[in-house]
Design a protein around this motif. Structure first.
Motif, PDB file in Angstrom:
ATOM      1  N   ALA A 465       0.833  -1.203   0.000  1.00 45.91           N
ATOM      2  CA  ALA A 465       0.000   0.000   0.000  1.00 45.91           C
ATOM      3  C   ALA A 465       0.870   1.258   0.000  1.00 45.91           C
ATOM      4  N   SER A 466       1.967   1.233   0.755  1.00 45.09           N
ATOM      5  CA  SER A 466       2.886   2.374   0.773  1.00 45.09           C
ATOM      6  C   SER A 466       3.549   2.555  -0.588  1.00 45.09           C
ATOM      7  N   THR A 467       3.864   1.448  -1.228  1.00 40.63           N
ATOM      8  CA  THR A 467       4.464   1.496  -2.565  1.00 40.63           C
ATOM      9  C   THR A 467       3.511   2.136  -3.561  1.00 40.63           C
ATOM     10  N   ARG A 468       2.251   1.738  -3.508  1.00 42.20           N
ATOM     11  CA  ARG A 468       1.254   2.306  -4.424  1.00 42.20           C
ATOM     12  C   ARG A 468       1.153   3.821  -4.254  1.00 42.20           C
ATOM     13  N   ALA A 469       1.094   4.277  -3.010  1.00 46.94           N
ATOM     14  CA  ALA A 469       0.980   5.713  -2.762  1.00 46.94           C
ATOM     15  C   ALA A 469       2.208   6.458  -3.288  1.00 46.94           C
ATOM     16  N   TRP A 470       3.384   5.867  -3.112  1.00 50.46           N
ATOM     17  CA  TRP A 470       4.609   6.509  -3.599  1.00 50.46           C
ATOM     18  C   TRP A 470       4.638   6.558  -5.120  1.00 50.46           C
ATOM     19  N   PHE A 471       4.331   5.454  -5.771  1.00 52.32           N
ATOM     20  CA  PHE A 471       4.330   5.429  -7.234  1.00 52.32           C
ATOM     21  C   PHE A 471       3.357   6.470  -7.793  1.00 52.32           C
ATOM     22  N   ASN A 472       2.171   6.556  -7.208  1.00 53.39           N
ATOM     23  CA  ASN A 472       1.185   7.515  -7.706  1.00 53.39           C
ATOM     24  C   ASN A 472       1.653   8.957  -7.533  1.00 53.39           C
ATOM     25  N   SER A 473       2.450   9.201  -6.507  1.00 57.61           N
ATOM     26  CA  SER A 473       2.951  10.562  -6.293  1.00 57.61           C
ATOM     27  C   SER A 473       4.062  10.927  -7.273  1.00 57.61           C
ATOM     28  N   VAL A 474       4.717   9.899  -7.830  1.00 52.08           N
ATOM     29  CA  VAL A 474       5.835  10.125  -8.745  1.00 52.08           C
ATOM     30  C   VAL A 474       5.385  10.116 -10.200  1.00 52.08           C
ATOM     31  N   SER A 475       4.399   9.282 -10.526  1.00 50.84           N
ATOM     32  CA  SER A 475       4.014   9.067 -11.920  1.00 50.84           C
ATOM     33  C   SER A 475       3.498  10.341 -12.568  1.00 50.84           C
ATOM     34  N   THR A 476       3.887  10.523 -13.822  1.00 48.32           N
ATOM     35  CA  THR A 476       3.457  11.702 -14.582  1.00 48.32           C
ATOM     36  C   THR A 476       2.596  11.334 -15.778  1.00 48.32           C
ATOM     37  N   SER A 477       2.251  10.046 -15.918  1.00 44.95           N
ATOM     38  CA  SER A 477       1.438   9.639 -17.069  1.00 44.95           C
ATOM     39  C   SER A 477       0.512   8.515 -16.667  1.00 44.95           C
ATOM     40  N   GLY A 478      -0.590   8.422 -17.374  1.00 38.50           N
ATOM     41  CA  GLY A 478      -1.490   7.294 -17.234  1.00 38.50           C
ATOM     42  C   GLY A 478      -2.413   7.350 -16.046  1.00 38.50           C
ATOM     43  N   GLN A 479      -2.304   8.348 -15.178  1.00 40.75           N
ATOM     44  CA  GLN A 479      -3.145   8.383 -13.981  1.00 40.75           C
ATOM     45  C   GLN A 479      -4.465   9.086 -14.254  1.00 40.75           C
TER      46      GLN A 479
END
Length: 479
Positions: A465-479
């Motif tokens: 769950a922590s990984t998901r939150a971190w990835f979403n904060s970094v991602s710049t595409s597809g969200q």
């Protein structure tokens, strides 16, 4: 009138067919010219056919046909009407295809399959956003999916521990409805001995984690790895290079397949894995930055509870005369290393009786960890022959020690931001693995403990769950 003349006395059906075919070629040589040139036959090529003779292609000039004397007809009656001519032209072409074939020397050769090529893709299932939320929620992760997903099984080419070409499989989860540009999450599964426990089965814990990321808008890639899923042989458990190559080859296969689909790959990669998957994910991260940086850009890497320090922390744990909760881990490493490196000629050379006989059949891809644990002592080191144990303890350069050192992942420096999630109370993979790794990996690596009191299994949903939150904060595409 029939083109076929009655066979001479003594001539069987095979001779009859050959003579008839030779006459047909005299009747319509132009059709043979068109067929041969369309097949890419070069000017001057000599092409045998099923009659007693050869045809020589002369470019746009009429074809020269040379027949053996006994094959030349004395007389040939030809229908003169236009319908008959069209009929014979068509029949001639069909017969050329059937009997003659063509010289393919001038044709484009079939491309040679290479690592990362797609062999097959099948759709396994589709899920609504609500269904994904329920599946993930069952694992103790509060979650509301943004998208439904389509779940695919992909087979591809890779190499085994000896560098020989082989096949492997994995799962791919794609958000639905289709988004224009998708970042990739490559998630690596934990320890699995049963082939059906791999992500491509679709109903495993690892597959649900992949759905978890896909329903957030990622192209979720979940390699089964060698020896699992639809891949033959023994899984090379905790062997860095071959695990990394299987992961990267699947990533390449997914990119190639995506080029034929409604979505596109954005170019961003997020690496993740838990337990043994933390180890293989780190191995893949290292390989991607070393050799594939022009193809893949790692934006973030979350490696969770992995046994990175094999020759130190993990070896010391296995050598203890103490019970271990999952004793089957130890023979899994022994068998996979022996298969890859040829350390011993047979299990009897390093295992004590009766384990040299009872354990090997259990690593056939059909038995789970629980099955193997039932055949194990609670103290793993007791399966090793006493003489081998003494030799190993006294020799710091023992071949098995050397191979473990080669597969340590504590001797490199990542460029992409890397988080090492690990709970302090982990009883299976001590947190010292991540402490040592964080110290050696440099400034890009950060050690985080999401729940100091949680053991290995309970730590997983929190770290993911922590990984998901971190990835979403970094991602710049597809969200």
């Amino acid at each position: 009138m029939s083109l076929m003349q009655p066979p001479s006395h003594g001539a069987g059906p095979r001779v009859e067919k050959r003579i008839w075919w030779s006459r047909m070629m005299i009747y319509r040589p132009a059709c043979m010219k068109c067929f041969l040139t369309s097949c890419g036959t070069n000017r001057g090529s000599v092409v045998p056919f099923s009659g007693n003779g050869t045809a020589i292609v002369t470019g746009l000039a009429p074809i020269s046909i040379s027949l053996h004397k006994e094959s030349r007809p004395k007389k040939l009656s030809v229908p003169g009407s236009q319908p008959a001519c069209r009929y014979m032209r068509t029949l001639c072409l069909l017969l050329v295809v059937f009997f003659l074939g063509c010289d393919s020397s001038g044709m484009e050769p079939e491309p040679t399959p290479v690592r990362g090529d797609v062999i097959d893709v099948t759709t396994l299932a589709t899920y609504t956003a609500e269904e994904v939320s329920q599946l993930v929620g069952a694992y103790g992760i509060p979650y509301s999916a943004r998208y439904g997903i389509s779940f695919y099984v992909l087979e591809y080419l890779t190499v085994d521990t000896h560098g020989e070409e082989t096949t492997a499989s994995g799962a791919v989860a794609v958000p639905q409805p289709v988004l224009r540009s998708l970042p990739m999450v490559s998630f690596q599964h934990g320890t699995v001995t049963r082939r059906s426990g791999a992500p491509s089965r679709g109903d495993t814990n690892e597959a649900v984690v992949g759905m978890f990321f896909a329903a957030d808008g990622y192209l979720s890639v979940m390699p089964d790895l060698l020896g699992l899923g639809r891949s033959p042989g023994l899984h090379p458990y905790l062997i860095a290079d071959v695990s990394a190559s299987a992961i990267v080859d699947m990533m390449q296969a997914v990119v190639r397949w995506s080029a034929t689909q409604p979505w596109s790959y954005s170019g961003e990669v997020y690496m993740a894995g838990y337990s043994a998957g933390g180890y293989t994910g780190m191995a893949a991260h290292r390989l991607l930055e070393a050799e594939y940086s022009s193809e893949f850009t790692i934006k973030a890497s979350s490696l969770m509870a992995g046994p990175y320090d094999l020759s130190g922390t993990m070896l010391e744990l296995m050598l203890r005369e103490e019970p271990y909760p999952q004793p089957y881990y130890f023979p899994y490493v022994l068998f996979s290393y022996n298969e890859a490196y040829g350390l011993y000629s047979s299990p009897s050379d390093f295992l004590a009786s009766p384990y040299d006989v009872t354990l090997p059949p259990l690593f056939d891809g059909m038995h789970g960890g629980g099955d193997i644990n039932e055949a194990m002592p609670t103290i793993p080191i007791q399966i090793v022959h006493p003489d081998v144990r003494r030799s190993f303890l006294s020799d710091l350069n023992h071949p098995f020690r050397q191979r473990l050192r080669e597969n340590d992942l504590t001797n490199w420096t990542p460029r992409a931001p890397t988080r090492l999630y690990h709970c302090a109370a982990d009883e299976l993979v001590p947190i010292e693995n991540s402490i040592i790794a964080a110290q050696s990996l440099g400034e890009a690596a950060t050690l985080l403990d999401p729940s100091p009191q949680s053991e290995h299994g309970d730590c997983a949903p929190l770290a993911i769950a922590s990984t998901r939150a971190w990835f979403n904060s970094v991602s710049t595409s597809g969200q």
